[in-house]
Each structure stands twice: as structure tokens, then as C-alpha cells.
Scaffold this motif. Structure first.
Motif, PDB file in Angstrom:
ATOM      1  N   ARG A 272       0.824  -1.201   0.000  1.00  0.00           N
ATOM      2  CA  ARG A 272       0.000   0.000   0.000  1.00  0.00           C
ATOM      3  C   ARG A 272       0.862   1.257   0.000  1.00  0.00           C
ATOM      4  NH1 ARG A 272      -5.435  -0.754   1.227  1.00  0.00           N
ATOM      5  NH2 ARG A 272      -6.001  -2.905   1.731  1.00  0.00           N
ATOM      6  N   SER A 273       1.909   1.260   0.788  1.00  0.00           N
ATOM      7  CA  SER A 273       2.777   2.436   0.851  1.00  0.00           C
ATOM      8  C   SER A 273       3.483   2.658  -0.485  1.00  0.00           C
ATOM      9  CB  SER A 273       3.809   2.259   1.975  1.00  0.00           C
ATOM     10  OG  SER A 273       3.182   2.139   3.236  1.00  0.00           O
ATOM     11  N   GLU A 274       3.980   1.583  -1.089  1.00  0.00           N
ATOM     12  CA  GLU A 274       4.684   1.722  -2.362  1.00  0.00           C
ATOM     13  C   GLU A 274       3.737   2.115  -3.487  1.00  0.00           C
ATOM     14  OE1 GLU A 274       8.539  -1.216  -1.825  1.00  0.00           O
ATOM     15  OE2 GLU A 274       6.791  -1.973  -2.904  1.00  0.00           O
ATOM     16  N   ALA A 275       2.471   1.704  -3.393  1.00  0.00           N
ATOM     17  CA  ALA A 275       1.493   2.032  -4.427  1.00  0.00           C
ATOM     18  C   ALA A 275       0.795   3.371  -4.184  1.00  0.00           C
ATOM     19  CB  ALA A 275       0.453   0.921  -4.536  1.00  0.00           C
ATOM     20  N   GLY A 276       1.072   4.001  -3.048  1.00  0.00           N
ATOM     21  CA  GLY A 276       0.393   5.249  -2.720  1.00  0.00           C
ATOM     22  C   GLY A 276      -1.050   5.060  -2.319  1.00  0.00           C
ATOM     23  N   VAL A 277      -1.385   3.842  -1.838  1.00  0.00           N
ATOM     24  CA  VAL A 277      -2.741   3.520  -1.401  1.00  0.00           C
ATOM     25  C   VAL A 277      -2.809   3.677   0.120  1.00  0.00           C
ATOM     26  CG1 VAL A 277      -4.508   1.728  -1.263  1.00  0.00           C
ATOM     27  CG2 VAL A 277      -3.066   1.916  -3.308  1.00  0.00           C
ATOM     28  N   PRO A 278      -3.794   4.420   0.646  1.00  0.00           N
ATOM     29  CA  PRO A 278      -3.870   4.585   2.102  1.00  0.00           C
ATOM     30  C   PRO A 278      -4.038   3.248   2.815  1.00  0.00           C
ATOM     31  CG  PRO A 278      -5.314   6.154   0.977  1.00  0.00           C
ATOM     32  CD  PRO A 278      -4.845   5.180  -0.059  1.00  0.00           C
ATOM     33  N   LEU A 279      -3.457   3.141   3.994  1.00  0.00           N
ATOM     34  CA  LEU A 279      -3.704   1.972   4.821  1.00  0.00           C
ATOM     35  C   LEU A 279      -5.180   1.952   5.218  1.00  0.00           C
ATOM     36  CD1 LEU A 279      -0.613   2.091   4.819  1.00  0.00           C
ATOM     37  CD2 LEU A 279      -0.648   1.411   7.219  1.00  0.00           C
ATOM     38  N   PRO A 280      -5.762   0.767   5.445  1.00  0.00           N
ATOM     39  CA  PRO A 280      -7.209   0.678   5.665  1.00  0.00           C
ATOM     40  C   PRO A 280      -7.750   1.579   6.762  1.00  0.00           C
ATOM     41  CG  PRO A 280      -6.303  -1.505   5.339  1.00  0.00           C
ATOM     42  CD  PRO A 280      -5.128  -0.565   5.405  1.00  0.00           C
ATOM     43  N   ASP A 281      -6.976   1.806   7.819  1.00  0.00           N
ATOM     44  CA  ASP A 281      -7.474   2.652   8.902  1.00  0.00           C
ATOM     45  C   ASP A 281      -7.010   4.094   8.778  1.00  0.00           C
ATOM     46  OD1 ASP A 281      -4.818   2.403   9.532  1.00  0.00           O
ATOM     47  OD2 ASP A 281      -5.126   1.334  11.419  1.00  0.00           O
ATOM     48  N   GLY A 282      -6.351   4.419   7.659  1.00  0.00           N
ATOM     49  CA  GLY A 282      -5.935   5.791   7.411  1.00  0.00           C
ATOM     50  C   GLY A 282      -4.713   6.237   8.187  1.00  0.00           C
ATOM     51  N   ARG A 283      -4.076   5.297   8.901  1.00  0.00           N
ATOM     52  CA  ARG A 283      -2.906   5.674   9.686  1.00  0.00           C
ATOM     53  C   ARG A 283      -1.616   5.390   8.896  1.00  0.00           C
ATOM     54  NH1 ARG A 283      -2.771   3.114  15.193  1.00  0.00           N
ATOM     55  NH2 ARG A 283      -3.395   1.244  14.044  1.00  0.00           N
ATOM     56  N   THR A 284      -0.501   5.275   9.573  1.00  0.00           N
ATOM     57  CA  THR A 284       0.802   5.165   8.927  1.00  0.00           C
ATOM     58  C   THR A 284       1.493   3.862   9.305  1.00  0.00           C
ATOM     59  OG1 THR A 284       1.924   6.219  10.799  1.00  0.00           O
ATOM     60  CG2 THR A 284       1.045   7.679   9.053  1.00  0.00           C
ATOM     61  N   PRO A 285       2.487   3.413   8.521  1.00  0.00           N
ATOM     62  CA  PRO A 285       3.243   2.217   8.902  1.00  0.00           C
ATOM     63  C   PRO A 285       3.867   2.303  10.293  1.00  0.00           C
ATOM     64  CG  PRO A 285       3.644   2.714   6.595  1.00  0.00           C
ATOM     65  CD  PRO A 285       2.830   3.859   7.147  1.00  0.00           C
ATOM     66  N   PRO A 286       4.434   3.449  10.718  1.00  0.00           N
ATOM     67  CA  PRO A 286       4.953   3.488  12.096  1.00  0.00           C
ATOM     68  C   PRO A 286       3.881   3.206  13.148  1.00  0.00           C
ATOM     69  CG  PRO A 286       5.906   5.271  10.831  1.00  0.00           C
ATOM     70  CD  PRO A 286       4.852   4.651   9.958  1.00  0.00           C
ATOM     71  N   ALA A 287       2.644   3.673  12.915  1.00  0.00           N
ATOM     72  CA  ALA A 287       1.566   3.383  13.864  1.00  0.00           C
ATOM     73  C   ALA A 287       1.256   1.895  13.891  1.00  0.00           C
ATOM     74  CB  ALA A 287       0.318   4.185  13.505  1.00  0.00           C
ATOM     75  N   TRP A 288       1.334   1.245  12.737  1.00  0.00           N
ATOM     76  CA  TRP A 288       1.100  -0.200  12.693  1.00  0.00           C
ATOM     77  C   TRP A 288       2.204  -0.954  13.431  1.00  0.00           C
ATOM     78  CZ3 TRP A 288      -1.334  -2.655   7.719  1.00  0.00           C
ATOM     79  CH2 TRP A 288      -2.589  -2.069   7.492  1.00  0.00           C
ATOM     80  N   ILE A 289       3.432  -0.446  13.386  1.00  0.00           N
ATOM     81  CA  ILE A 289       4.523  -1.061  14.145  1.00  0.00           C
ATOM     82  C   ILE A 289       4.222  -0.987  15.643  1.00  0.00           C
ATOM     83  CG2 ILE A 289       6.966  -0.910  14.731  1.00  0.00           C
ATOM     84  CD1 ILE A 289       6.403  -2.020  11.950  1.00  0.00           C
ATOM     85  N   ASP A 290       3.708   0.162  16.089  1.00  0.00           N
ATOM     86  CA  ASP A 290       3.325   0.301  17.495  1.00  0.00           C
ATOM     87  C   ASP A 290       2.234  -0.710  17.861  1.00  0.00           C
ATOM     88  OD1 ASP A 290       5.142   2.354  17.813  1.00  0.00           O
ATOM     89  OD2 ASP A 290       3.654   3.944  17.532  1.00  0.00           O
ATOM     90  N   ASP A 291       1.266  -0.906  16.957  1.00  0.00           N
ATOM     91  CA  ASP A 291       0.201  -1.892  17.202  1.00  0.00           C
ATOM     92  C   ASP A 291       0.790  -3.295  17.387  1.00  0.00           C
ATOM     93  OD1 ASP A 291      -1.701   0.079  16.967  1.00  0.00           O
ATOM     94  OD2 ASP A 291      -2.266  -0.434  14.913  1.00  0.00           O
TER      95      ASP A 291
END
Length: 304
Positions: A272-291
Motif C-alpha cells: 500500500r505504501s509503495e502504491a500510494g494507497v492509504p492503509l485501511p485505517d488511514g494511519r501510517t506504517p509506524p503506527a502499525w509497528i506500534d500496534d
């Protein structure tokens, strides 16, 4: 095997396969705009009562033909009702199942009861009898298709989407996942893409599991790889594991589930990041790392 030349050919295909439905209005659902022909497929609601799935490339048609064969062979509950199907042209029509996706209702249901129902579905799907019956009908099954990318890819390309202070943990997680999954587990028949969007719930009852295009052979833990990110915390995952272990007498390995979950989450964030597509919850990869950090901690797993 023949597939549609374009989405516009759906109405003519319906006339050929299911003439009784051809007069109904057709509302095409938005499809992914992909250059890769493997994604050249979509679905449409026909007369508000039926769902038609179709493809307009050979790779997409092969995936849909596989789903048609699986739905015909599977002897388990919670499958959509097939109204009509064909591989010439490739087209699948099922009856609409009233309800909502698990993603939409997970915050309002009893997660222990939801886990119990999912464990019942998985215990039936993963049984040796189900696998034997399906292979007797369709032949030897292949591994589940479209697995998450390798940890080598994640090490090389995903880390650039994280914060500098997160990168050592991500690299250590990849090493840990490699170690956990180094020895393959026993294979069963898996759905392959059992996220909340592929489950239809009516209130607090599981009504149907859909989208068997990627079904195939994998270890049982592979089918739970999306559960840690579904709902608040990891309660749905632990409830499903508890009921599954009781029903089957087999103990699911939580580290293996989380190793597959790690690869799945980072793979999704990467493409998604490489394609410029938003993550499903609208947040960022660093936030997903925290999750992911929180989920590991909640399960008492230290992958560092």
C-alpha cells in the motif's frame, strides 16, 4: 475455460448462464484498479438478491474457477449459497447473505462467543475428512495462493517506511519469524484470506464465510494470521484459539500465528505504501509497528 472480455460483458454472460436473472438491475461493485491481470476481477449485485463474481483475464479467471470448485466440493456450514456457476464463461452467482462484515460489528459482539463460532468453522474446514473429501472431488490441492512477502523483502524495502528508532525491532522481528517458521507445521485445508471483510455476521451470529479464491494447503495457524488485528486487543484471537484447541484436541501455536501475522501486516503496509494507497485505517506504517508491539506484549511474546 472462457472468461469475460471486459466488465461490460457481464450482462450478456448472465443471460447465457442464468436467464432468469438477466432482467434484474446490475450494480457493479468498485474493483481494484490494478495493472496486474491477476486482479482483473470484480463482483456485482444483481437485483439486490444475488452476487455475481466474474473475471476478465486468465489469471483472475483461474482464481475464480478455483473458488467455484471449492464451493462445490466443501461439505461444511457457513458457505454462501451457489445459485449458478460456470467456467465457460467463468462466472459465479451466489445468493446475498444478509448481514455485515465482522470489521463493522466486532466492537459490539461478545468476542468469546465470536471466537467459539469461528473455531467451529475452522475445525470443520481444517479436518482431515474435509481435506480428503475436497481432494477426492477436485484433485490434489496446491499451497494457499498469494502468501505474504518474504522477510528478505521486508528487510530490504519495508524498513524505509518506518521511523529510524523502529528499524532495529523490525529487523529483529523478521529474524524471529524466520526462526519460528523454519520448520513447516502439519498442513490442512485453509481458507487463506480469513480477514473480517470475508466474514458475514447477522447480529452476533456468523452467517457466511466468502471468497475462497486463495484456499489451499497451509498450516492451521496461517488461517488465524488476520485475527490479532481484528477488534480491540487480541481477545478474538485468544478466544478462537481456546475454543479451537478444545474442539480439535490440537493446540495452535501462538508464536506461529504471530509470525504469519507479522509478515501479513508488514506486507500489506508495504504494497500500500509503495502504491500510494492509504492503509485501511488511514494511519501510517509506524503506527502499525506500534500496534504490533502492543499485540506481542498482550500475548506475552518477546520477538526481540
Amino acid at each position: 475455460m472462457r472468461w469475460l472480455e471486459s466488465p461490460a460483458a457481464l450482462a450478456e454472460a448472465l443471460k447465457e448462464l442464468a436467464p432468469a436473472l438477466a432482467a434484474y438491475p446490475i450494480v457493479v461493485r468498485e474493483s481494484r484498479d490494478e495493472d496486474d491481470p491477476v486482479w482483473w476481477s470484480a463482483s456485482a449485485v444483481v437485483g439486490e438478491r444475488y452476487v455475481a463474481k466474474y473475471a476478465w483475464s486468465e489469471p483472475a479467471a483461474l482464481r475464480l474457477a478455483h473458488e467455484i470448485a471449492m464451493l462445490d466440493a466443501l461439505p461444511i456450514p457457513h458457505l454462501p449459497e451457489v445459485v449458478a456457476s460456470s467456467t465457460d464463461p467463468v462466472l459465479l452467482v451466489t445468493r446475498v447473505v444478509p448481514g455485515r462484515a465482522l470489521f463493522d460489528i466486532v466492537d459490539s459482539v461478545d468476542l468469546d462467543d465470536a471466537g467459539r463460532q469461528l473455531a467451529h468453522f475452522l475445525s470443520e474446514l481444517h479436518s482431515a475428512a474435509t481435506l480428503a473429501g475436497v481432494e477426492a472431488s477436485v484433485g490434489a490441492l496446491r499451497p494457499a495462493s498469494l502468501p505474504p512477502v518474504s522477510t528478505d523483502v521486508l528487510r530490504e524495502r519495508f524498513v524505509q517506511w518506518t521511523l529510524p528508532e523502529q528499524r532495529p525491532a523490525v529487523l529483529a522481528w523478521c529474524d524471529w519469524a524466520d526462526e519460528v517458521l523454519a520448520t513447516p507445521g502439519p498442513t490442512v485445508l485453509v481458507h487463506g484470506d480469513l480477514h473480517g471483510g470475508n466474514q458475514i455476521w447477522d447480529g452476533d451470529q456468523l452467517r457466511a464465510v466468502v471468497d475462497f479464491e486463495t484456499a489451499g494447503l497451509a498450516e492451521a495457524e496461517y488461517d488465524l494470521r488476520c485475527f490479532p488485528g481484528t477488534g480491540p486487543g487480541v481477545e478474538l484471537l485468544t478466544a478462537t484459539q481456546r475454543h479451537y484447541d478444545h474442539l480439535t484436541g490440537r493446540r495452535l501455536s501462538m508464536p506461529r500465528v504471530m509470525a504469519w501475522h507479522l509478515r501479513t501486516v508488514l506486507s500489506d503496509a508495504l504494497w500500500r505504501s509503495e502504491a500510494g494507497v492509504p492503509l485501511p485505517d488511514g494511519r501510517t506504517p509506524p503506527a502499525w509497528i506500534d500496534d504490533l508491539t502492543d499485540r506481542f506484549a498482550a500475548l506475552g511474546i518477546n520477538p526481540l
